[in-house]
Write an enzyme that holds these catalytic residues in place. Structure first.
Site, PDB file in Angstrom:
ATOM      1  N   ARG A  83      24.322 -26.072  51.298  1.00  0.00           N
ATOM      2  CA  ARG A  83      24.032 -27.079  52.322  1.00  0.00           C
ATOM      3  C   ARG A  83      22.579 -26.954  52.750  1.00  0.00           C
ATOM      4  NH1 ARG A  83      28.228 -28.048  57.214  1.00  0.00           N
ATOM      5  NH2 ARG A  83      26.858 -29.113  58.666  1.00  0.00           N
ATOM      6  N   ASN A  96      29.667 -31.201  45.854  1.00  0.00           N
ATOM      7  CA  ASN A  96      30.374 -30.086  45.220  1.00  0.00           C
ATOM      8  C   ASN A  96      31.730 -30.502  44.638  1.00  0.00           C
ATOM      9  OD1 ASN A  96      28.250 -28.412  45.525  1.00  0.00           O
ATOM     10  ND2 ASN A  96      29.113 -27.157  47.163  1.00  0.00           N
ATOM     11  N   ARG A 152      33.712  -6.569  54.137  1.00  0.00           N
ATOM     12  CA  ARG A 152      32.770  -6.533  55.264  1.00  0.00           C
ATOM     13  C   ARG A 152      33.397  -5.807  56.457  1.00  0.00           C
ATOM     14  NH1 ARG A 152      30.667 -12.698  54.263  1.00  0.00           N
ATOM     15  NH2 ARG A 152      28.841 -12.096  53.042  1.00  0.00           N
ATOM     16  N   HIS A 176      38.305 -19.048  54.609  1.00  0.00           N
ATOM     17  CA  HIS A 176      37.007 -18.377  54.623  1.00  0.00           C
ATOM     18  C   HIS A 176      36.159 -19.052  55.681  1.00  0.00           C
ATOM     19  CE1 HIS A 176      33.696 -16.118  53.198  1.00  0.00           C
ATOM     20  NE2 HIS A 176      33.047 -17.124  52.666  1.00  0.00           N
TER      21      HIS A 176
END
Ligand code: TXD
Length: 319
Positions: A83, A96, A152, A176
């Site tokens: 983006r 996309n 993470r 996500h």
């Protein structure tokens, strides 16, 4: 036995790192595909020239033709555009989505037996569109996000407790992005759940909440630091773990964007849930009991995914 073949669609930051990691682990011969003339060839050659010093033995090639992915056992898709300023979410979706349609057609024609891992954002919607476009069984098309998000979370927790990352497990559900649901009660240090560690005085509730939020914002934190581009080392490592579990039939239990057909009360959407990945692709979807708070977070996340998929259906009604 013939060597496995791994096709990487998109030879950008993540694609190049995927090629290096797949090579270092000798997962199979590697083909990089990209629309950028010379880029996949250049990266393939560069990594091939590292092989003699690093001591790995795989073939690498770059191509602009889908024929090059013929017979691939694993296809990992990072193709797409990021983006840019001034671009709306729908603009990005429109571009996309087209990329997923092209990639899907290429996979259908040349690698219909592959295990397909999608990484392109917006992940949960793109993996949905890719599966519809390629027509492969839904258990052979999966999205990578949860392994990265939980990695993470593991890193932040290990850092906080000053213990090895190896002994920290983390559990992340949902889509996500900022609606993901890191599960505190299913995340552990050497099997000890985080709520017990709060009771043991290792961490306060407030500090834990900060770490959960940092996990949700993990992607943005890297983007803000890099200024151009997004994370690529950890995303590539995460997808490689999924590919390896398929190729070696390891049956790892990993959080992935999987196609739900009623599990968790969700139908025909890709959402992040724990799955077993083995030689059969997604062999099992693990359905856990969510508590009230997790259920609320999960539903919010599912709704966010649903609105993106609905936008895809409006843009491309044929999907
Ligand atoms: O957790 C996750 N799923 C993610 C997702 C974590 C980090 C980044 N995530 C997303 O992965 C990111 O938002 C992007 O959508 C993808 C790929 O990230 P990367 O950093 O590798 O992007 P690049 O470097 O821009 O690479 C994309 C490549 C680039 O070389 C383009 O030329 C190519 O895709 N591209 C195409 N290849 C093939 N076919 C078509 N149509 C095409 N269009 C662009």
């Amino acid at each position: 036995m013939a060597r496995s073949k791994i096709a990487l669609i998109g030879a950008g930051q993540i694609g190049g790192t995927l090629a290096l990691l797949a090579g270092l682990k000798e997962l199979g011969d590697i083909v990089l595909f990209d629309v950028m003339e010379g880029v996949p060839q250049g990266k393939a050659l560069d990594i091939a020239e590292a092989a003699p010093v690093d001591g790995f033995d795989v073939k690498l090639a770059g191509t602009q033709s889908y024929e090059g992915i013929k017979g691939a056992d694993v296809v990992i898709v990072t193709a797409g555009v990021p983006r840019k300023p001034g671009m709306s979410r729908d603009d990005l979706l429109t571009i996309n989505l087209k990329v997923m349609e092209q990639v899907g057609a290429g996979i259908a024609k040349y690698a219909p037996d592959a295990f397909v891992i999608c990484i392109t954002n917006p992940l949960d919607a793109m993996v949905w569109a890719l599966q519809k476009s390629c027509g492969l069984p839904a258990n052979k098309v999966v999205g990578m996000a949860g392994v990265l998000d939980s990695s993470r979370f593991r890193h932040f927790l290990a850092d906080e407790f000053n213990v090895s990352v190896e002994d920290v497990t983390a559990f992340v559900l949902g889509g996500h992005g900022d609606t993901m649901v890191p599960s505190v009660r299913y995340s552990t240090v050497a099997g000890i759940p985080l709520p017990d560690l709060v009771k043991m005085g290792w961490i306060t509730e407030a500090r834990l909440a900060e770490i959960v939020q940092r996990t949700r914002d993990g992607g943005a934190e890297i983007v803000n630091l890099l200024k151009t581009g997004s994370a690529f080392y950890a995303p590539a490592a995460s997808a490689i773990v999924m590919a390896e579990s398929y190729l070696k039939d390891k049956k790892r239990v990993l959080p992935c964007a999987a196609h739900l057909t009623g599990q968790y009360g969700v139908k025909d959407l890709y959402v992040g849930v724990p799955v077993v990945i083995g030689a059969g692709g997604v062999e099992r979807i693990v359905e856990i009991q969510l508590d009230k708070e997790e259920r609320a977070g999960f539903e919010k996340s599912v709704n966010a995914v649903k609105s993106l998929v609905d936008a895809c259906k409006t843009i491309a009604p044929s999907l």
